[in-house]
Scaffold this active site. Structure first.
Site, mmCIF file in Angstrom:
data_model
loop_
_atom_site.group_PDB
_atom_site.id
_atom_site.type_symbol
_atom_site.label_atom_id
_atom_site.label_comp_id
_atom_site.label_asym_id
_atom_site.label_seq_id
_atom_site.Cartn_x
_atom_site.Cartn_y
_atom_site.Cartn_z
ATOM 1 N N ASP A 61 0.879 -1.174 0.000
ATOM 2 C CA ASP A 61 0.000 0.000 0.000
ATOM 3 C C ASP A 61 0.917 1.224 0.000
ATOM 4 O OD1 ASP A 61 -1.628 2.133 0.508
ATOM 5 O OD2 ASP A 61 -2.554 1.291 2.308
ATOM 6 N N TYR A 161 -7.851 15.219 -6.820
ATOM 7 C CA TYR A 161 -7.005 14.529 -7.801
ATOM 8 C C TYR A 161 -6.094 15.536 -8.509
ATOM 9 C CZ TYR A 161 -5.787 11.558 -11.832
ATOM 10 O OH TYR A 161 -5.111 10.838 -12.798
ATOM 11 N N LYS A 165 -1.943 15.714 -8.491
ATOM 12 C CA LYS A 165 -1.089 15.576 -9.670
ATOM 13 C C LYS A 165 -0.196 16.819 -9.854
ATOM 14 C CE LYS A 165 -2.357 11.419 -10.731
ATOM 15 N NZ LYS A 165 -1.434 10.304 -10.508
ATOM 16 N N THR A 196 -8.877 3.085 -18.948
ATOM 17 C CA THR A 196 -8.507 2.034 -17.996
ATOM 18 C C THR A 196 -9.654 1.912 -16.976
ATOM 19 O OG1 THR A 196 -7.517 3.636 -16.532
ATOM 20 C CG2 THR A 196 -6.050 2.650 -18.183
HETATM 21 P P1 NAD Z 1 -6.146 1.821 -12.527
HETATM 22 O O1 NAD Z 1 -7.173 2.119 -11.497
HETATM 23 O O2 NAD Z 1 -6.535 1.040 -13.719
HETATM 24 O O3 NAD Z 1 -4.879 1.116 -11.850
HETATM 25 C C1 NAD Z 1 -4.300 1.652 -10.689
HETATM 26 C C2 NAD Z 1 -3.510 0.571 -9.975
HETATM 27 O O4 NAD Z 1 -2.989 1.145 -8.775
HETATM 28 C C3 NAD Z 1 -4.367 -0.633 -9.565
HETATM 29 O O5 NAD Z 1 -3.682 -1.842 -9.854
HETATM 30 C C4 NAD Z 1 -4.542 -0.445 -8.066
HETATM 31 O O6 NAD Z 1 -4.680 -1.663 -7.341
HETATM 32 C C5 NAD Z 1 -3.244 0.269 -7.704
HETATM 33 N N1 NAD Z 1 -3.367 1.013 -6.459
HETATM 34 C C6 NAD Z 1 -4.369 1.815 -6.054
HETATM 35 N N2 NAD Z 1 -4.138 2.272 -4.810
HETATM 36 C C7 NAD Z 1 -2.954 1.747 -4.413
HETATM 37 C C8 NAD Z 1 -2.176 1.840 -3.233
HETATM 38 N N3 NAD Z 1 -2.604 2.542 -2.177
HETATM 39 N N4 NAD Z 1 -1.004 1.181 -3.187
HETATM 40 C C9 NAD Z 1 -0.585 0.422 -4.224
HETATM 41 N N5 NAD Z 1 -1.272 0.286 -5.373
HETATM 42 C C10 NAD Z 1 -2.451 0.941 -5.463
HETATM 43 O O7 NAD Z 1 -5.561 3.245 -12.958
HETATM 44 P P2 NAD Z 1 -4.787 3.710 -14.295
HETATM 45 O O8 NAD Z 1 -5.760 4.412 -15.169
HETATM 46 O O9 NAD Z 1 -3.998 2.607 -14.839
HETATM 47 O O10 NAD Z 1 -3.864 4.842 -13.663
HETATM 48 C C11 NAD Z 1 -2.469 4.668 -13.460
HETATM 49 C C12 NAD Z 1 -1.884 6.048 -13.193
HETATM 50 O O11 NAD Z 1 -2.091 6.886 -14.324
HETATM 51 C C13 NAD Z 1 -2.519 6.764 -11.999
HETATM 52 O O12 NAD Z 1 -1.524 7.469 -11.286
HETATM 53 C C14 NAD Z 1 -3.475 7.736 -12.660
HETATM 54 O O13 NAD Z 1 -3.752 8.859 -11.858
HETATM 55 C C15 NAD Z 1 -2.676 8.100 -13.903
HETATM 56 N N6 NAD Z 1 -3.479 8.642 -15.001
HETATM 57 C C16 NAD Z 1 -4.453 7.885 -15.595
HETATM 58 C C17 NAD Z 1 -5.188 8.437 -16.626
HETATM 59 C C18 NAD Z 1 -6.264 7.653 -17.320
HETATM 60 O O14 NAD Z 1 -6.989 8.242 -18.119
HETATM 61 N N7 NAD Z 1 -6.406 6.372 -17.095
HETATM 62 C C19 NAD Z 1 -4.941 9.769 -17.050
HETATM 63 C C20 NAD Z 1 -3.951 10.500 -16.410
HETATM 64 C C21 NAD Z 1 -3.213 9.926 -15.385
#
Ligand code: NAD
Length: 266
Positions: A61, A161, A165, A196
């Site tokens: 975590d 959020y 960021k 995602t």
């Molecule tokens: P997702 O929800 O599909 O995956 C996130 C992963 O992080 C999951 O496997 C989850 O179990 C893990 N996680 C969550 N809390 C946790 C914790 N406390 N400790 C350890 N692991 C933890 O999200 P994603 O879309 O793949 O996002 C990945 C990154 O990209 C994030 O930082 C998100 O903010 C960033 N992001 C995503 C998007 C998008 O459109 N998907 C856009 C900009 C930025």
């Protein structure tokens, strides 16, 4: 496919979404990968093994300092080095809203995971990363995942959020400045919307998806591999003279003003 040959990469949140695609790609490029996630990463591990790659996982975590310390120690014990820290884990919570309506617990949880999580991973990974850099003669690399919202106010409010960021971006610059002459680079990766599990929860119907697409000049969501291509560049020595920067991969969102009618059609 050897852009990360000989490297050990620690990837948070690699059980799903962008982190999973990143873990698989990094392994395919020759890295030994450690996935640190609160969730079960066995599917990612299986996919990597089937493709002939090397990976291990640890439950972690990122909002807990002790948990991150143990996970980083596990990575170093398992593979003997640490060259890449890919701080990808992040959350966007359903009740995240504008400044007047966002509950305290949402703000705290978001900042604990998205900001402190990155800081804790840096806290514990930097010492072994500096050691590994000395041994291999190339700077180690931190890739912190921020978002396009660190650069541009989003129309859909998600104040906790967005704050998180922005903090990731600022922290990345400072880490880069501190370690620039000591064998460690740090850059931020700023994705636009990619479908995602994280985003699918918010853009849950066609009307919401269409509303978001209006603001993307390229007229489509990103694909996970398009973000991971950027992560790979920042993680590898191909970006050897780059630190403290923000790599935005967003279909043009932050580069253009798009009217409510959408981009001009030719
Ligand atoms: P997702 O929800 O599909 O995956 C996130 C992963 O992080 C999951 O496997 C989850 O179990 C893990 N996680 C969550 N809390 C946790 C914790 N406390 N400790 C350890 N692991 C933890 O999200 P994603 O879309 O793949 O996002 C990945 C990154 O990209 C994030 O930082 C998100 O903010 C960033 N992001 C995503 C998007 C998008 O459109 N998907 C856009 C900009 C930025």
């Amino acid at each position: 496919m050897t852009r990360l040959a000989g490297k050990v990469a620690f990837i948070t949140g690699g059980a799903s979404g962008l982190g999973r695609v990143g873990a698989e790609r990094f392994a395919a490029e020759g890295a030994r990968v450690v996935i640190a996630d609160v969730g079960d990463a066995s599917q990612t591990l299986q996919a990597i093994a089937q493709a002939g790659g090397t990976a291990a996982s640890v439950i972690c975590d990122v909002s807990s300092d002790a948990s991150v310390r143990e996970a980083v120690a596990f990575a170093v014990e398992t593979f003997g080095d640490l060259h890449v820290l890919y701080n990808n884990a992040g959350v966007m919570m359903a009740a995240d809203d504008d400044p007047t309506n966002t509950p305290d617990e949402v703000i705290e949880q978001t900042l604990n995971i998205n900001v402190k999580g990155v800081l804790y991973a840096c806290r514990h990974a930097i010492a072994p990363m500096l050691e590994s850099a000395k041994r291999c003669g190339e700077a180690s690399s931190i890739v912190n995942v921020a978002s396009f919202v660190a650069h541009l106010g989003a129309a859909t409010p998600q104040i906790a959020y967005t704050a998180s960021k922005g903090a990731v971006l600022a922290m990345t610059r400072e880490i880069a400045a501190i370690y620039a002459r000591r064998g460690l680079r740090a850059n931020a990766l700023c994705p636009g919307p990619v479908m995602t599990p994280l985003l699918a929860k918010f853009l849950s119907d066609d009307a919401k998806r269409e509303r978001r697409l209006v603001h993307i000049p390229m007229g489509r969501f990103g694909e996970p591999h398009e973000i991971v291509n950027g992560a790979l560049f920042l993680a590898s020595n191909e970006s050897s003279w780059m630190t403290g920067q923000s790599l935005i991969i967003d279909g043009g969102i932050t580069s253009a003003y798009v009217t409510p009618e959408g981009p001009a059609q030719s």
